[in-house]
Write a protein that holds these residues in place. Structure first.
Motif, PDB file in Angstrom:
ATOM      1  N   TYR A  29       0.615  -1.254  -0.196  1.00  0.00           N
ATOM      2  CA  TYR A  29       0.005   0.033   0.127  1.00  0.00           C
ATOM      3  C   TYR A  29       0.887   1.328   0.163  1.00  0.00           C
ATOM      4  CZ  TYR A  29      -3.620  -3.386   1.437  1.00  0.00           C
ATOM      5  OH  TYR A  29      -4.507  -4.411   1.541  1.00  0.00           O
ATOM      6  N   HIS A 115      -5.380   2.883  -0.598  1.00  0.00           N
ATOM      7  CA  HIS A 115      -5.950   1.810  -1.098  1.00  0.00           C
ATOM      8  C   HIS A 115      -7.021   1.404  -0.330  1.00  0.00           C
ATOM      9  CE1 HIS A 115      -6.367  -2.374  -2.647  1.00  0.00           C
ATOM     10  NE2 HIS A 115      -5.923  -1.872  -3.582  1.00  0.00           N
ATOM     11  N   GLU A 117      -8.334  -1.229   0.676  1.00  0.00           N
ATOM     12  CA  GLU A 117      -8.192  -2.437   1.579  1.00  0.00           C
ATOM     13  C   GLU A 117      -7.147  -2.126   2.697  1.00  0.00           C
ATOM     14  OE1 GLU A 117      -6.957  -5.742  -1.040  1.00  0.00           O
ATOM     15  OE2 GLU A 117      -8.760  -5.525  -2.231  1.00  0.00           O
ATOM     16  N   ASN A 118      -6.622  -1.133   2.752  1.00  0.00           N
ATOM     17  CA  ASN A 118      -5.846  -0.598   3.926  1.00  0.00           C
ATOM     18  C   ASN A 118      -6.627  -0.064   5.117  1.00  0.00           C
ATOM     19  OD1 ASN A 118      -3.704   0.482   5.355  1.00  0.00           O
ATOM     20  ND2 ASN A 118      -2.771   1.530   3.842  1.00  0.00           N
ATOM     21  N   ILE A 119      -7.136  -1.097   5.811  1.00  0.00           N
ATOM     22  CA  ILE A 119      -7.748  -0.945   6.922  1.00  0.00           C
ATOM     23  C   ILE A 119      -6.966   0.004   7.989  1.00  0.00           C
ATOM     24  CG2 ILE A 119      -9.010  -2.127   9.167  1.00  0.00           C
ATOM     25  CD1 ILE A 119      -9.636  -2.935   6.098  1.00  0.00           C
TER      26      ILE A 119
END
Length: 148
Positions: A29, A115, A117-119
């Motif tokens: 990321y 991104h 999905e970058n929690i």
């Protein structure tokens, strides 16, 4: 966390900064610091800082000092070395960066892209009042914090 401070990237700290790394699950990321540092030398409006906690170099951040898309100042990078994560340093450093950006001319919005999905990034920015209005740039989503 009150022992966090930002120091401008300089000839004495850039090399050590290049040695910092995010955890393996985050490496997809974010660019390595060396790439960001080089980018800052070719784009002079980018402001690069090293993050210290007490006397330890623990991270890196960079933002643009001129407004861009969405009429906002953009955060380009923030990373905390894998051995220092989970201690609140990233949040403290981001608050310091927001304070710096707030002093720039006509500062009404701060924008950051990451991104989806970058929690870790998502929870950090949400906790600081960044809102997802559906803006997308390529693979990244952009969230916005309005300044008073």
């Amino acid at each position: 966390m009150e022992n966090v401070k930002l120091v401008e990237l300089n000839s004495e700290n850039w090399y050590e900064c290049c040695q910092l790394e995010v955890s393996e699950d985050q490496s997809d990321y974010i660019e390595p610091n060396s790439i960001s540092i080089i980018q800052s030398k070719f784009e002079p409006t980018l402001k690069a800082y090293v993050i210290y906690c007490e006397q330890n170099m623990v991270g890196f951040l960079m933002y643009n000092s001129v407004q861009e898309e969405l009429d906002g100042y953009w955060i380009y990078r923030i990373m905390i070395d894998k051995s220092w994560q989970g201690k609140g340093i990233g949040k403290a450093a981001t608050k310091l960066m927001i304070s710096e950006i707030s002093n720039l001319p006509n500062a009404k919005k701060i924008v950051v892209g990451y991104h989806p999905e970058n929690i870790g990034a998502h929870s950090l920015y949400a906790s600081l009042g960044f809102v997802d209005n559906g803006d997308r740039f390529g693979r990244e989503m952009a969230v916005i914090k309005r300044l008073n």
